[in-house]
Design a protein around this motif. Structure first.
Motif, PDB file in Angstrom:
ATOM      1  N   ARG B   9       0.836  -1.205   0.000  1.00 20.05           N
ATOM      2  CA  ARG B   9       0.000   0.000   0.000  1.00 20.05           C
ATOM      3  C   ARG B   9       0.875   1.261   0.000  1.00 20.05           C
ATOM      4  O   ARG B   9       0.549   2.259  -0.640  1.00 20.05           O
ATOM      5  N   VAL B  10       2.001   1.188   0.726  1.00 18.91           N
ATOM      6  CA  VAL B  10       2.941   2.323   0.715  1.00 18.91           C
ATOM      7  C   VAL B  10       3.430   2.551  -0.715  1.00 18.91           C
ATOM      8  O   VAL B  10       3.439   3.679  -1.218  1.00 18.91           O
ATOM      9  N   ARG B  11       3.817   1.483  -1.387  1.00 21.65           N
ATOM     10  CA  ARG B  11       4.331   1.625  -2.763  1.00 21.65           C
ATOM     11  C   ARG B  11       3.248   2.202  -3.681  1.00 21.65           C
ATOM     12  O   ARG B  11       3.542   3.029  -4.545  1.00 21.65           O
ATOM     13  N   GLU B  12       2.002   1.761  -3.469  1.00 22.83           N
ATOM     14  CA  GLU B  12       0.901   2.300  -4.288  1.00 22.83           C
ATOM     15  C   GLU B  12       0.775   3.813  -4.109  1.00 22.83           C
ATOM     16  O   GLU B  12       0.643   4.554  -5.068  1.00 22.83           O
ATOM     17  N   LEU B  13       0.808   4.227  -2.834  1.00 25.36           N
ATOM     18  CA  LEU B  13       0.656   5.665  -2.549  1.00 25.36           C
ATOM     19  C   LEU B  13       1.828   6.469  -3.102  1.00 25.36           C
ATOM     20  O   LEU B  13       1.636   7.519  -3.721  1.00 25.36           O
ATOM     21  N   VAL B  14       3.036   5.960  -2.859  1.00 25.80           N
ATOM     22  CA  VAL B  14       4.222   6.677  -3.341  1.00 25.80           C
ATOM     23  C   VAL B  14       4.177   6.782  -4.861  1.00 25.80           C
ATOM     24  O   VAL B  14       4.457   7.841  -5.443  1.00 25.80           O
ATOM     25  N   LEU B  20       6.117  13.057 -10.964  1.00 24.14           N
ATOM     26  CA  LEU B  20       6.339  12.762 -12.385  1.00 24.14           C
ATOM     27  C   LEU B  20       5.118  12.103 -13.017  1.00 24.14           C
ATOM     28  O   LEU B  20       5.113  11.796 -14.206  1.00 24.14           O
ATOM     29  N   GLY B  21       4.083  11.883 -12.219  1.00 24.76           N
ATOM     30  CA  GLY B  21       2.871  11.213 -12.711  1.00 24.76           C
ATOM     31  C   GLY B  21       2.748   9.830 -12.099  1.00 24.76           C
ATOM     32  O   GLY B  21       3.760   9.211 -11.729  1.00 24.76           O
ATOM     33  N   ALA B  22       1.504   9.350 -11.986  1.00 30.32           N
ATOM     34  CA  ALA B  22       1.269   8.057 -11.327  1.00 30.32           C
ATOM     35  C   ALA B  22       2.040   6.952 -12.043  1.00 30.32           C
ATOM     36  O   ALA B  22       2.094   6.918 -13.270  1.00 30.32           O
ATOM     37  N   ARG B  23       2.656   6.068 -11.256  1.00 29.49           N
ATOM     38  CA  ARG B  23       3.474   5.000 -11.830  1.00 29.49           C
ATOM     39  C   ARG B  23       3.634   3.862 -10.827  1.00 29.49           C
ATOM     40  O   ARG B  23       3.387   4.036  -9.634  1.00 29.49           O
ATOM     41  N   THR B  24       4.049   2.708 -11.353  1.00 26.74           N
ATOM     42  CA  THR B  24       4.350   1.579 -10.478  1.00 26.74           C
ATOM     43  C   THR B  24       5.773   1.745  -9.964  1.00 26.74           C
ATOM     44  O   THR B  24       6.679   2.066 -10.739  1.00 26.74           O
ATOM     45  N   VAL B  25       5.948   1.570  -8.656  1.00 22.24           N
ATOM     46  CA  VAL B  25       7.292   1.769  -8.097  1.00 22.24           C
ATOM     47  C   VAL B  25       7.754   0.507  -7.381  1.00 22.24           C
ATOM     48  O   VAL B  25       6.938  -0.346  -7.003  1.00 22.24           O
ATOM     49  N   THR B  26       9.061   0.419  -7.209  1.00 15.58           N
ATOM     50  CA  THR B  26       9.633  -0.703  -6.466  1.00 15.58           C
ATOM     51  C   THR B  26      10.325  -0.164  -5.218  1.00 15.58           C
ATOM     52  O   THR B  26      10.591   1.040  -5.119  1.00 15.58           O
ATOM     53  N   SER B  27      10.666  -1.072  -4.326  1.00 20.75           N
ATOM     54  CA  SER B  27      11.294  -0.649  -3.063  1.00 20.75           C
ATOM     55  C   SER B  27      12.637   0.022  -3.290  1.00 20.75           C
ATOM     56  O   SER B  27      13.075   0.838  -2.483  1.00 20.75           O
ATOM     57  N   SER B  28      13.276  -0.286  -4.402  1.00 19.78           N
ATOM     58  CA  SER B  28      14.615   0.283  -4.614  1.00 19.78           C
ATOM     59  C   SER B  28      14.578   1.629  -5.348  1.00 19.78           C
ATOM     60  O   SER B  28      15.611   2.289  -5.484  1.00 19.78           O
ATOM     61  N   ASP B  29      13.403   2.056  -5.782  1.00 25.54           N
ATOM     62  CA  ASP B  29      13.323   3.365  -6.457  1.00 25.54           C
ATOM     63  C   ASP B  29      13.711   4.470  -5.487  1.00 25.54           C
ATOM     64  O   ASP B  29      13.296   4.465  -4.320  1.00 25.54           O
ATOM     65  N   ARG B  30      14.483   5.438  -5.999  1.00 24.46           N
ATOM     66  CA  ARG B  30      14.889   6.564  -5.154  1.00 24.46           C
ATOM     67  C   ARG B  30      13.814   7.648  -5.215  1.00 24.46           C
ATOM     68  O   ARG B  30      13.358   8.016  -6.295  1.00 24.46           O
ATOM     69  N   VAL B  31      13.448   8.116  -4.020  1.00 20.32           N
ATOM     70  CA  VAL B  31      12.293   9.016  -3.895  1.00 20.32           C
ATOM     71  C   VAL B  31      12.515  10.316  -4.674  1.00 20.32           C
ATOM     72  O   VAL B  31      11.633  10.765  -5.416  1.00 20.32           O
ATOM     73  N   VAL B  32      13.694  10.900  -4.534  1.00 19.64           N
ATOM     74  CA  VAL B  32      13.961  12.183  -5.189  1.00 19.64           C
ATOM     75  C   VAL B  32      14.431  11.972  -6.625  1.00 19.64           C
ATOM     76  O   VAL B  32      13.854  12.510  -7.579  1.00 19.64           O
TER      77      VAL B  32
END
Lengths: 334, 84
Positions: B9-14, B20-32
């Motif tokens: 759920r955290v990954r969904e929200l992030v 940059l627009g809604a996207r699928t993210v992984t745990s290793s993606d850098r926030v900035v």
């Protein structure tokens, strides 16, 4: 990372953004001739007309409705402050018009009164039509300006009337009105709000705030010119300096706003981001309060203004802790 | 909420709130660097996470740098109120 609080897209919004007028012409004395007079400002007003209807505030309705809670609260609070401030000045400015020192001043101030009416209409249209915020007394009660500064401005303009236009009372009101309300508080709020409007794609808001900022630029320039005149006449120099210091203190308190619980994120990174954001906004206010001094011929007051501002800020932060039984986010993050 | 669901759920929200627009993210993606978060976006995300997970404040010495999405998942795991 902080919110950018400088002029949007590098444009010059007012005389304080333009380095030329504040540059000393010789030695440490700024050139008074760089400030246009009331006649020239009237001419600028004739050329700078705009209409609230043309801004078409309704085009922001969908974008506003989709704002996330943080953005909605930030923008809603900022617009409320601006609306309350504009309503206050429409109720009080006529004292300065009635007792203006010259006919040119009076005619210029009449144009300013018309501007303030237009600003009230813009903010009220935007709040009700685009943001869906109801205009009621709760807005006044929630406004830092309405609670903390408006009573001072009402008292100052009342003294102008009751004294039959005493020149000292007139300058006192001018400082509170043009230099502190418009030059420090409104200018800082307009910048920050315009940056947010651009960020969130609120095109009508961005356009309308740009129009308001251009009007405010004329108002501030008039205030600087008139205050400079009062400083130069010698008789009102000390009074203007004293009013400026007390106005700057009050502005610092308004910007902290101890009456309202601030957004305080529990996540440390966000708390620090919030603190940086608020500190940057406060710094814009202080920078403006300091930069105006050279143009009104009181550059030597700089240290006093900085000290008064910092002391007022510390008192307001202590008041916040007392009122809410918790530290302000800026203190928590320090 | 089980930890793996919470992290998802955290990954969904992030991902949904990425500037940059809604996207699928992984745990290793850098926030900035990868997701374009700036200070305002981090504030928005933090407040959304507070509401979603009823987060509690933590002491300064427990704070971690939020460099990656995985750091946020870990932090939310620490801060989320556990059912009594």
């Amino acid at each position: 990372m902080t919110i950018t609080t400088g002029p949007v897209s590098g444009e010059i919004l007012d005389i304080l953004d333009d380095p030329a007028p504040s540059r000393p012409a010789a030695g440490n004395t700024p050139d008074r001739s760089t400030l246009p007079g009331a006649l020239a400002l009237y001419a600028r007003w004739e050329k700078g007309q705009w209409s609230v209807g043309d801004v078409r505030v309704e085009r922001d309705r969908e974008t506003w409705a989709a704002l996330r809670p943080f953005a909605e609260r930030e923008l809603g609070d900022a617009l409320t402050e601006l609306e309350v401030g504009e309503v206050c000045v429409t109720r009080t400015l006529s004292a300065l018009v009635d007792h203006a020192p010259t006919d040119d001043d009076r005619i210029y101030l009449c144009t300013q009164l018309a501007d303030e009416g237009r600003h009230v209409r813009f903010f009220q249209e935007y709040l009700t039509t685009a943001a869906g915020i109801e205009l009621d007394s709760a807005l006044d009660e929630a406004s830092a300006y309405g609670q903390l500064f408006e009573p001072q401005l009402v008292a100052a303009t009342s003294r102008v009337r009751e004294s039959g236009g005493d020149r000292g009372a007139w300058y006192e009101a001018l400082v509170g009105y043009h230099l502190i309300t418009e030059g420090v508080l409104a200018a800082a709020a307009l910048r920050t709000t315009r940056v947010l409007a651009q960020r969130y794609g609120l095109h009508a808001l961005h356009e309308g705030l740009g129009n308001v900022a251009r009007d405010e630029s004329r108002h501030l320039t008039y205030g600087l010119m008139a205050a400079r005149r009062g400083v130069d006449d010698g008789e009102h120099r000390e009074l203007i300096a004293r009013c400026y210091l007390s106005g700057a203190e009050l502005a610092a308190r308004v910007m902290v706003n101890p009456h309202k619980k601030a957004i305080t994120p529990v996540m440390t990174a966000a708390l620090h981001a919030r603190a940086r954001q608020l500190t940057a906004q406060w710094q814009v206010g202080l920078d403006r309060a300091v930069r105006q001094l050279r143009l009104i011929g009181l550059p030597g007051l700089r240290d006093d203004v900085e000290r008064s501002w910092s002391a007022a800020q510390r008192r307001a932060l202590a008041e916040y802790r007392e009122r809410w039984d918790t530290e302000h986010p800026v203190v928590l993050a320090a | 909420m089980p930890e793996d669901q919470q992290a998802e759920r955290v990954r969904e929200l992030v991902g949904a709130m990425s500037p940059l627009g809604a996207r699928t993210v992984t745990s290793s993606d850098r926030v900035v660097d990868d997701l374009g978060y700036d200070s305002v976006a981090i504030l928005e995300l933090a407040l959304a996470l507070e509401v979603e997970f009823d987060l509690q404040a933590i002491a300064e010495d427990q704070a971690v740098d939020l460099l990656t999405v995985g750091d946020i998942e870990q932090l939310v795991g620490q801060l989320a109120r556990k059912p009594a």
